[in-house]
Design an enzyme around this catalytic site. Structure first.
Site, PDB file in Angstrom:
ATOM      1  N   ASP A  32       0.827  -1.209   0.000  1.00 59.14           N
ATOM      2  CA  ASP A  32       0.000   0.000   0.000  1.00 59.14           C
ATOM      3  C   ASP A  32       0.860   1.256   0.000  1.00 59.14           C
ATOM      4  OD1 ASP A  32      -2.363  -1.367   0.054  1.00 59.14           O
ATOM      5  OD2 ASP A  32      -2.619  -1.254   2.223  1.00 59.14           O
ATOM      6  N   LYS A  54      -4.184   3.452  -4.218  1.00 60.43           N
ATOM      7  CA  LYS A  54      -4.780   4.421  -3.302  1.00 60.43           C
ATOM      8  C   LYS A  54      -4.661   4.030  -1.844  1.00 60.43           C
ATOM      9  CE  LYS A  54      -8.804   6.301  -3.302  1.00 60.43           C
ATOM     10  NZ  LYS A  54     -10.237   6.466  -3.492  1.00 60.43           N
ATOM     11  N   MET A 169      -8.089   8.345   9.939  1.00 58.46           N
ATOM     12  CA  MET A 169      -8.649   8.897   8.690  1.00 58.46           C
ATOM     13  C   MET A 169      -9.635  10.032   8.961  1.00 58.46           C
ATOM     14  SD  MET A 169      -9.367   5.318   6.660  1.00 58.46           S
ATOM     15  CE  MET A 169      -9.846   4.366   8.090  1.00 58.46           C
TER      16      MET A 169
HETATM   17  N1  SAH Z   1      -4.115  -0.538   9.073  1.00 59.48           N
HETATM   18  C1  SAH Z   1      -3.639   0.761   9.515  1.00 59.48           C
HETATM   19  C2  SAH Z   1      -4.654   1.851   9.306  1.00 59.48           C
HETATM   20  C3  SAH Z   1      -4.963   2.139   7.851  1.00 59.48           C
HETATM   21  S1  SAH Z   1      -6.134   3.420   7.647  1.00 59.48           S
HETATM   22  C4  SAH Z   1      -3.229   0.656  10.990  1.00 59.48           C
HETATM   23  O1  SAH Z   1      -3.448  -0.382  11.628  1.00 59.48           O
HETATM   24  O2  SAH Z   1      -2.669   1.622  11.508  1.00 59.48           O
HETATM   25  C5  SAH Z   1      -5.084   4.793   7.282  1.00 59.48           C
HETATM   26  C6  SAH Z   1      -5.069   5.761   8.449  1.00 59.48           C
HETATM   27  O3  SAH Z   1      -4.136   5.326   9.430  1.00 59.48           O
HETATM   28  C7  SAH Z   1      -4.610   7.161   8.099  1.00 59.48           C
HETATM   29  O4  SAH Z   1      -5.662   7.932   7.552  1.00 59.48           O
HETATM   30  C8  SAH Z   1      -4.218   7.678   9.456  1.00 59.48           C
HETATM   31  O5  SAH Z   1      -5.346   8.013  10.230  1.00 59.48           O
HETATM   32  C9  SAH Z   1      -3.595   6.449  10.061  1.00 59.48           C
HETATM   33  N2  SAH Z   1      -2.129   6.454   9.869  1.00 59.48           N
HETATM   34  C10 SAH Z   1      -1.403   5.607   9.119  1.00 59.48           C
HETATM   35  N3  SAH Z   1      -0.082   5.873   9.252  1.00 59.48           N
HETATM   36  C11 SAH Z   1       0.014   6.915  10.104  1.00 59.48           C
HETATM   37  C12 SAH Z   1       1.100   7.656  10.665  1.00 59.48           C
HETATM   38  N4  SAH Z   1       2.377   7.373  10.375  1.00 59.48           N
HETATM   39  N5  SAH Z   1       0.818   8.661  11.517  1.00 59.48           N
HETATM   40  C13 SAH Z   1      -0.443   8.965  11.850  1.00 59.48           C
HETATM   41  N6  SAH Z   1      -1.511   8.307  11.349  1.00 59.48           N
HETATM   42  C14 SAH Z   1      -1.281   7.291  10.495  1.00 59.48           C
END
Ligand code: SAH
Length: 253
Positions: A32, A54, A169
């Protein structure tokens, strides 16, 4: 065999040992957005690297089907396939759906967990996700949907009753998420924070009372990816930071 692997919240050294083993051994890595380049570089130089487009949880169905088909196809060719996802594959990551798709087609799979952003971001921002006196329940919430639209099925009153709420998100809707929580009974001065690019060198943390957070984040020009953390345990951050500053000064003195 397809391994659904969590890459962790951002910093490449926050993947698990098992996850890194799978990446190193893979014939195919389907990844991703937001996966750190150092993790991709850990794959074999002859591995097929496929960018799955995306961001995150809410990819369009066509793209999701294409990804699912590719996983099945490559696995049936007898290749070791890694589906590398940010954080944990099954926290707002569609890992569950992909696992179902594979299982329905008789393709064996495993899930290799990852440090989800809520956990990684709170650690990196010195916010205990639960804390002795202030937390009996934590909620992980998607803020993807417009809080005023019918797509959003969140029970705001139930959420306001949680000790700590972490919204993924949700940066775009921060002002309305805050307003919904306050309207649902959360005090307007509840400590809250936004952690952006958590665990990466350019991480940004903004903490402010819930009612002021959106304005502060806007002034600071914070951009996604970010999580919103709401709850009394955010208050612990300031205490920890001032204690560690004085501890550092003590060492210097
Ligand atoms: N599976 C992932 C979440 C995916 S949804 C998990 O377990 O963390 C994508 C969302 O994750 C983003 O919109 C944001 O809210 C969060 N996110 C992902 N990476 C991030 C980071 N380095 N810092 C802050 N938020 C993050």
């Amino acid at each position: 065999m397809v391994s659904l692997v969590g890459a962790g919240p951002g910093s490449p050294d926050l993947i698990t040992v098992r996850g890194l083993d799978r990446v190193r051994a893979a014939d195919v890595v389907v990844f991703d957005a937001l996966i750190h380049p150092d993790l991709l570089a850990a794959a074999r130089s002859d591995a097929e690297m496929v960018y799955a487009g995306k961001r995150g949880y809410c990819v369009g169905s066509t793209l999701q089907e294409t990804i699912n088909d590719l996983l099945v196809h490559r696995a049936r060719q007898g290749l070791r396939v890694v589906r590398l996802k940010g954080g944990d594959p099954c926290v707002f990551g569609r890992g569950g759906e992909e696992a179902e798709y594979l299982a329905e087609r008789g393709v064996s799979f495993e899930i290799v967990p990852g440090v989800t952003t809520a956990v990684g971001a709170c650690a990196a921002a010195s916010i205990p996700l639960t804390h002795r006196d202030v937390g009996q329940a934590v909620a992980l919430v998607t803020g993807h949907f417009d809080p005023d639209s019918s797509d959003c099925t969140i029970d705001w009153v139930a959420l306001a009753g949680m000790s700590t709420v972490v919204v993924y998100m949700g940066l775009r809707h921060l002002d309305r998420i805050a307003a919904k929580l306050i309207a649902a009974g959360l005090p307007a001065d509840t400590p809250a924070a936004v952690v952006a690019r958590a665990t990466l060198p350019d991480q940004v943390v903004i903490d402010a009372p819930l009612e002021d957070l959106a304005a502060r984040v806007e002034v600071a020009g914070v951009t996604a990816p970010a999580v919103i953390v709401v709850g009394e345990s955010v208050r612990v951050r300031a205490r920890l930071l001032s204690l560690s500053t004085s501890a550092a000064q003590g060492v210097l003195a």
